[in-house]
Design a protein around this motif. Structure first.
Motif, PDB file in Angstrom:
ATOM      1  N   GLY A  33       0.790  -1.221   0.000  1.00  0.00           N
ATOM      2  CA  GLY A  33       0.000   0.000   0.000  1.00  0.00           C
ATOM      3  C   GLY A  33       0.822   1.270   0.000  1.00  0.00           C
ATOM      4  N   LYS A  34       2.147   1.166   0.079  1.00  0.00           N
ATOM      5  CA  LYS A  34       2.996   2.359   0.091  1.00  0.00           C
ATOM      6  C   LYS A  34       3.134   2.930  -1.322  1.00  0.00           C
ATOM      7  CE  LYS A  34       3.859   2.289   4.468  1.00  0.00           C
ATOM      8  NZ  LYS A  34       5.158   1.881   4.982  1.00  0.00           N
ATOM      9  N   GLN A  35       3.153   4.265  -1.385  1.00  0.00           N
ATOM     10  CA  GLN A  35       3.310   4.976  -2.653  1.00  0.00           C
ATOM     11  C   GLN A  35       4.586   5.799  -2.575  1.00  0.00           C
ATOM     12  OE1 GLN A  35      -0.190   6.901  -4.438  1.00  0.00           O
ATOM     13  NE2 GLN A  35       1.013   8.776  -4.581  1.00  0.00           N
ATOM     14  N   VAL A  36       5.516   5.589  -3.530  1.00  0.00           N
ATOM     15  CA  VAL A  36       6.830   6.234  -3.503  1.00  0.00           C
ATOM     16  C   VAL A  36       7.030   6.999  -4.802  1.00  0.00           C
ATOM     17  CG1 VAL A  36       9.315   5.891  -3.262  1.00  0.00           C
ATOM     18  CG2 VAL A  36       7.728   4.368  -2.060  1.00  0.00           C
ATOM     19  N   ASP A  37       7.425   8.257  -4.680  1.00  0.00           N
ATOM     20  CA  ASP A  37       7.700   9.088  -5.860  1.00  0.00           C
ATOM     21  C   ASP A  37       9.066   8.761  -6.437  1.00  0.00           C
ATOM     22  OD1 ASP A  37       5.280  10.449  -5.603  1.00  0.00           O
ATOM     23  OD2 ASP A  37       6.142  11.927  -4.229  1.00  0.00           O
ATOM     24  N   LEU A  38       9.125   8.718  -7.783  1.00  0.00           N
ATOM     25  CA  LEU A  38      10.397   8.557  -8.485  1.00  0.00           C
ATOM     26  C   LEU A  38      10.931   9.933  -8.870  1.00  0.00           C
ATOM     27  CD1 LEU A  38       8.887   5.739  -8.948  1.00  0.00           C
ATOM     28  CD2 LEU A  38      10.505   5.448 -10.839  1.00  0.00           C
ATOM     29  N   LYS A  39      12.241  10.134  -8.725  1.00  0.00           N
ATOM     30  CA  LYS A  39      12.866  11.410  -9.042  1.00  0.00           C
ATOM     31  C   LYS A  39      13.535  11.341 -10.416  1.00  0.00           C
ATOM     32  CE  LYS A  39      13.771  12.564  -4.204  1.00  0.00           C
ATOM     33  NZ  LYS A  39      14.804  12.923  -3.203  1.00  0.00           N
ATOM     34  N   MET A  40      13.423  12.438 -11.150  1.00  0.00           N
ATOM     35  CA  MET A  40      14.062  12.488 -12.468  1.00  0.00           C
ATOM     36  C   MET A  40      15.554  12.714 -12.280  1.00  0.00           C
ATOM     37  SD  MET A  40      13.135  14.814 -15.820  1.00  0.00           S
ATOM     38  CE  MET A  40      13.961  16.285 -15.235  1.00  0.00           C
ATOM     39  N   VAL A  41      16.360  11.792 -12.827  1.00  0.00           N
ATOM     40  CA  VAL A  41      17.812  11.884 -12.705  1.00  0.00           C
ATOM     41  C   VAL A  41      18.466  12.270 -14.027  1.00  0.00           C
ATOM     42  CG1 VAL A  41      17.899  10.268 -10.790  1.00  0.00           C
ATOM     43  CG2 VAL A  41      17.995   9.394 -13.125  1.00  0.00           C
ATOM     44  N   ALA A  42      17.717  12.181 -15.117  1.00  0.00           N
ATOM     45  CA  ALA A  42      18.193  12.586 -16.451  1.00  0.00           C
ATOM     46  C   ALA A  42      16.953  12.765 -17.315  1.00  0.00           C
ATOM     47  CB  ALA A  42      19.131  11.550 -17.050  1.00  0.00           C
ATOM     48  N   SER A  43      17.136  13.205 -18.531  1.00  0.00           N
ATOM     49  CA  SER A  43      16.004  13.445 -19.403  1.00  0.00           C
ATOM     50  C   SER A  43      15.219  12.155 -19.632  1.00  0.00           C
ATOM     51  CB  SER A  43      16.486  13.993 -20.759  1.00  0.00           C
ATOM     52  OG  SER A  43      15.388  14.221 -21.624  1.00  0.00           O
ATOM     53  N   GLY A  44      13.956  12.147 -19.146  1.00  0.00           N
ATOM     54  CA  GLY A  44      13.082  10.995 -19.327  1.00  0.00           C
ATOM     55  C   GLY A  44      13.411   9.816 -18.417  1.00  0.00           C
ATOM     56  N   LYS A  45      14.409   9.964 -17.548  1.00  0.00           N
ATOM     57  CA  LYS A  45      14.802   8.851 -16.667  1.00  0.00           C
ATOM     58  C   LYS A  45      14.440   9.192 -15.208  1.00  0.00           C
ATOM     59  CE  LYS A  45      18.582   7.046 -19.484  1.00  0.00           C
ATOM     60  NZ  LYS A  45      17.895   5.789 -19.791  1.00  0.00           N
ATOM     61  N   TYR A  46      13.824   8.217 -14.550  1.00  0.00           N
ATOM     62  CA  TYR A  46      13.343   8.406 -13.178  1.00  0.00           C
ATOM     63  C   TYR A  46      13.792   7.205 -12.327  1.00  0.00           C
ATOM     64  CZ  TYR A  46      10.382  11.869 -15.470  1.00  0.00           C
ATOM     65  OH  TYR A  46       9.930  12.933 -16.215  1.00  0.00           O
ATOM     66  N   SER A  47      14.189   7.504 -11.094  1.00  0.00           N
ATOM     67  CA  SER A  47      14.699   6.428 -10.234  1.00  0.00           C
ATOM     68  C   SER A  47      14.045   6.494  -8.844  1.00  0.00           C
ATOM     69  CB  SER A  47      16.221   6.518 -10.086  1.00  0.00           C
ATOM     70  OG  SER A  47      16.575   7.654  -9.324  1.00  0.00           O
ATOM     71  N   LEU A  48      14.140   5.364  -8.143  1.00  0.00           N
ATOM     72  CA  LEU A  48      13.685   5.313  -6.743  1.00  0.00           C
ATOM     73  C   LEU A  48      14.567   4.335  -5.971  1.00  0.00           C
ATOM     74  CD1 LEU A  48      12.140   2.451  -5.901  1.00  0.00           C
ATOM     75  CD2 LEU A  48      10.274   3.434  -7.160  1.00  0.00           C
ATOM     76  N   SER A  49      14.542   4.522  -4.689  1.00  0.00           N
ATOM     77  CA  SER A  49      15.191   3.593  -3.767  1.00  0.00           C
ATOM     78  C   SER A  49      14.211   3.359  -2.619  1.00  0.00           C
ATOM     79  CB  SER A  49      16.506   4.193  -3.251  1.00  0.00           C
ATOM     80  OG  SER A  49      17.110   3.326  -2.330  1.00  0.00           O
ATOM     81  N   TYR A  50      13.863   2.083  -2.409  1.00  0.00           N
ATOM     82  CA  TYR A  50      12.825   1.777  -1.420  1.00  0.00           C
ATOM     83  C   TYR A  50      13.280   0.628  -0.525  1.00  0.00           C
ATOM     84  CZ  TYR A  50       8.292   0.454   0.564  1.00  0.00           C
ATOM     85  OH  TYR A  50       7.257   0.150   1.414  1.00  0.00           O
ATOM     86  N   PHE A  51      13.172   0.861   0.762  1.00  0.00           N
ATOM     87  CA  PHE A  51      13.540  -0.151   1.763  1.00  0.00           C
ATOM     88  C   PHE A  51      12.322  -1.031   2.038  1.00  0.00           C
ATOM     89  CE2 PHE A  51      13.698  -1.515   6.192  1.00  0.00           C
ATOM     90  CZ  PHE A  51      14.936  -2.126   6.246  1.00  0.00           C
ATOM     91  N   LEU A  52      12.435  -2.325   1.747  1.00  0.00           N
ATOM     92  CA  LEU A  52      11.313  -3.236   1.957  1.00  0.00           C
ATOM     93  C   LEU A  52      11.086  -3.457   3.453  1.00  0.00           C
ATOM     94  CD1 LEU A  52      11.991  -5.971  -0.760  1.00  0.00           C
ATOM     95  CD2 LEU A  52      10.268  -4.176  -0.808  1.00  0.00           C
ATOM     96  N   PRO A  53       9.912  -3.134   3.965  1.00  0.00           N
ATOM     97  CA  PRO A  53       9.645  -3.347   5.402  1.00  0.00           C
ATOM     98  C   PRO A  53       9.727  -4.837   5.754  1.00  0.00           C
ATOM     99  CG  PRO A  53       7.972  -1.942   4.397  1.00  0.00           C
ATOM    100  CD  PRO A  53       8.756  -2.536   3.272  1.00  0.00           C
ATOM    101  N   PHE A  54       9.903  -5.096   7.042  1.00  0.00           N
ATOM    102  CA  PHE A  54      10.031  -6.481   7.499  1.00  0.00           C
ATOM    103  C   PHE A  54       8.696  -7.219   7.504  1.00  0.00           C
ATOM    104  CE2 PHE A  54      13.661  -4.289   9.510  1.00  0.00           C
ATOM    105  CZ  PHE A  54      14.676  -5.000   8.900  1.00  0.00           C
ATOM    106  N   ASP A  55       7.578  -6.474   7.333  1.00  0.00           N
ATOM    107  CA  ASP A  55       6.270  -7.122   7.213  1.00  0.00           C
ATOM    108  C   ASP A  55       5.743  -7.082   5.786  1.00  0.00           C
ATOM    109  OD1 ASP A  55       5.916  -4.410   7.083  1.00  0.00           O
ATOM    110  OD2 ASP A  55       4.113  -4.365   8.355  1.00  0.00           O
ATOM    111  N   PHE A  56       6.659  -6.842   4.832  1.00  0.00           N
ATOM    112  CA  PHE A  56       6.250  -6.778   3.423  1.00  0.00           C
ATOM    113  C   PHE A  56       5.678  -8.130   3.002  1.00  0.00           C
ATOM    114  CE2 PHE A  56       6.726  -6.314  -1.142  1.00  0.00           C
ATOM    115  CZ  PHE A  56       6.456  -4.961  -1.334  1.00  0.00           C
TER     116      PHE A  56
END
Length: 702
Positions: A358-381
């Protein structure tokens, strides 16, 4: 001591029988002569006349280890030695060749069922089977039990309790998993005992009341007012299950709707849910579940975007590279996507990732048309195969662009590390108190707090406390009960967190030495303190009694001194005429007064000693100044020698006869006062000694 008492009881019980038997035998013996006439006459038997009555020999019927022989003059059944079954473990016999007489030296347990791969549902039957051997041979009629989450249950080898055949050494028992049993890996053990020799075998019973729920929705993006189509299959052990299916939708933790349908005989179900325009838009989560009669549950989850607007132009969301599809809880997921329209990069788009939890995480633009994210998986995932949805939107003027893609991943349990911080040594000493510190942490070094931890040292369960974050501590004293013949101490630690992530640790210590006095003091502090208290009490009593006896001795010594001084005084006065009348009375009064005080003190001491039961050295007879003997105290002297008050006599005047000094002494007095001065000095010395003795007496009384 216990063996000695048992021996006495044995003698008291059996010696009368032996004497009675001997007496009976002496009454029964008939000393008739065996006439060897071929007839067993009265008074003849097999023991006194074998030629006429036959020989007393042969095996006892239905007893292979008893034979007839003459005992105390009678033909009786006696034990046959070196016979398996005579209940005596003799030379050449052991459990492998005579289990009727000999106990085994070792018990071995082989677990046949369940296996490590077995996972049980509620309502299913669990069969426990174990092959038990003693000294390498089948252990028949042993005491075998299984100890697990339902209790301590006996196992049987009778062919009727899920075992193979009767008396084949395979023991078994079965029972159903209750509806109340929760999902867990339960530590269990098989216990086996034969003739006082026992062994255990530990294993895990896995219970997971989960059914197989597979469902899907028709798309990932909806506009309010559209129909969401659900369909799926519910199975139990890969067999279709017909039951009630519950379909629910949630947005930001609030339930949007809940509907029910039913799966058919093939386990298949489908459902159409029309969304309402009054529903809130956002990232919806969907749950589909079904229960069987034993409360085993099949549960599936997924997500979708629900919006109020229509007419969106779709653009492409492409993952920049291939990704590892396997992740553990607690891992970090890093993603990089390209957002394209007509193969051209789209900048400044709103790109979000929707995770199954149910978590929603925004991706950040790191280059033209390229978007990245880093997400820590919870222990109850959520575990198992999951879908990560990437959604991109951008509005240019009145035109709305949108697109999505999904990444299928498999989520496994978090990795937990168990570290033994203390003790660090491999060898421990018998009786030593060990301080254990165990650190629990996830793979990313985050401390694991409030964990469920099961600790065993050999066969003992240990309770540990979490004194620091993720660090559990306990103290343990190495006891003789904890070590086997191999003199080893096995530490077993099993850990799980609140989300069923698990790990374990095994550590073996070598045990040396013998128990120390420090160990016994730790185990029996009250006994040691009692002994110390008793010892101190006895010392105090001895000191008190000794002081009292010293005081009494001092009083007696002083009394003897005064009596001697009194005697010398009388001798000087009456016989030698060395002192005057006034000096004599003065000293006599002092001595008599002090003697009375000493007698009173001695009498009080004797009275107190009698009340306390203490024996003194003082003789019970009256002393020289007692009632039975003459006492020269002031009152008696006053009556014996009538001297007028304030009356004095000169040396030339006549004095009462009792006070008359010898003529020789008178001449000495006339010649000079040297004898009186000498006596005066002696009296001063005696007074000084008296003062010193009085000071000593006061110290003794104190």
């Amino acid at each position: 001591m216990k063996k000695f008492v048992l021996f006495l009881l044995f003698c008291l019980v059996f010696i009368p029988f032996i004497f009675a038997e001997q007496l009976n035998f002496s009454n029964q013996i008939n000393f008739a002569v065996c006439d060897n006439d071929g007839t067993c006459d009265s008074g003849e038997d097999k023991c006194t006349c074998s030629n006429d009555c036959g020989v007393c020999s042969g095996d006892v019927t239905n007893s292979s280890c008893e034979e007839y022989s003459c005992l105390t003059g009678l033909c009786r059944a006696t034990i046959k030695y070196y016979c398996c079954g005579n209940h005596i473990c003799e030379s050449g016999e052991d459990f492998s060749n005579c289990d009727a007489d000999c106990a085994p030296t070792e018990i071995t347990i082989e677990l046949l069922s369940p296996s490590d791969s077995n996972v049980f549902l509620r309502g299913e039957e669990i069969t426990f089977q174990a092959k038990v051997k003693a000294d390498g041979v089948t252990a028949k009629q042993a005491n075998v039990r299984v100890r697990t989450f339902v209790g301590d249950i006996p196992m049987y080898d009778d062919g009727n309790h899920s075992d193979v055949k009767a008396n084949d050494g395979i023991y078994g028992v079965s029972f159903l998993v209750s509806e109340l049993i929760t999902k867990n890996d339960y530590v269990s053990e098989i216990y086996a005992e034969k003739l006082g020799v026992s062994a255990t075998h530990d294993f895990i019973v896995k219970v997971d009341p989960s059914l197989e729920m597979n469902f899907s929705i028709d798309k990932n993006i909806y506009v309010l007012g559209e129909i969401i189509h659900f369909e799926g299959i519910l199975t139990k052990r890969e067999k279709p299950l017909s039951t009630v299916i519950t379909i629910s939708a949630f947005n930001k933790g609030e339930k949007i709707f809940e509907s029910k349908t039913r799966s058919d005989k093939n386990g298949f179900f489908e459902w159409d849910e029309r969304t309402s325009l009054i529903y809130s838009q956002g990232n919806w989560g969907f749950e589909v579940s079904g229960l069987d009669v034993f409360q085993n549950e099949g549960l599936g989850k997924t997500t979708a975007i629900v919006s109020k607007e229509a007419g969106t132009i779709f653009m492409d969301v492409v993952f920049a590279s291939d990704y590892d599809k396997l992740f553990n809880r607690g891992n970090e997921i890093k993603l990089l996507v390209d957002v394209l329209f007509d193969k051209k990069p789209i900048d400044d788009a709103d790109v979000i990732a929707l995770f199954p939890d149910g978590k929603q995480v925004d991706l950040k633009m790191v280059a033209s048309g390229k978007y990245s994210l880093s997400y820590f998986l919870p222990f109850d995932f959520p575990l198992g195969e999951q879908t990560i949805l990437i959604n991109a939107e951008k509005k240019i003027g009145s035109i709305k662009y949108g697109g999505s893609n999904e990444l299928k991943v498999t989520i496994d349990n978090a990795k937990i590390n168990v570290f033994l911080l203390q003790p660090t040594k491999q060898t421990v000493v018998l009786g030593e108190e060990l301080a254990f510190r165990i650190r629990l942490a996830y793979e990313n070094a985050m401390p694991l707090t409030k964990a469920k931890i099961l600790i065993r040292l050999n066969d003992k369960n240990i309770v540990a406390t979490e004194k620091e974050s993720g660090i559990f501590s306990f103290n343990y004293i190495v006891d003789t009960d904890d070590i086997s013949e191999s003199r080893q101490l096995l530490l077993n630690v099993q850990v799980s967190d609140a989300f069923d992530n698990t790990d374990s640790l095994n550590k073996l210590f070598e045990v040396t030495g013998e128990l120390t006095l420090e160990y016994y003091f730790r185990e029996n502090p009250l006994l040691f303190l009692s002994v110390i208290f008793a010892f101190v009490f006895i010392i105090i009593v001895i000191i008190v009694v000794r002081n009292r006896m010293n005081r009494l001795s001092a009083l007696n010594n002083r009394k003897k001194q005064l009596e001697k001084l009194k005697g010398d005084l009388q001798d000087k006065y009456f016989n030698l005429g060395a002192i005057g009348n006034e000096q004599y009375y003065s000293l006599l009064s002092k001595y008599s007064s002090e003697l009375r005080d000493i007698d009173s003190a001695i009498e009080a001491f004797k009275k107190a000693s009698k009340e306390k039961g203490v024996k003194t050295e003082q003789n019970e007879d009256e002393d020289v100044f007692g009632k039975e003997k003459a006492s020269f105290d002031d009152s008696e002297l006053g009556s014996m020698f009538k001297v007028k008050k304030n009356q004095s006599y000169s040396d030339d005047e006549d004095v009462p006869a009792l006070f008359a000094l010898p003529k020789k002494n008178k001449e000495k007095k006339k010649a000079g006062k040297e004898p009186e001065e000498k006596e005066s000095r002696e009296e001063e010395s005696e007074e000084k000694n008296k003062d010193e003795n009085n000071a000593e007496e006061e110290d003794l009384w104190k």
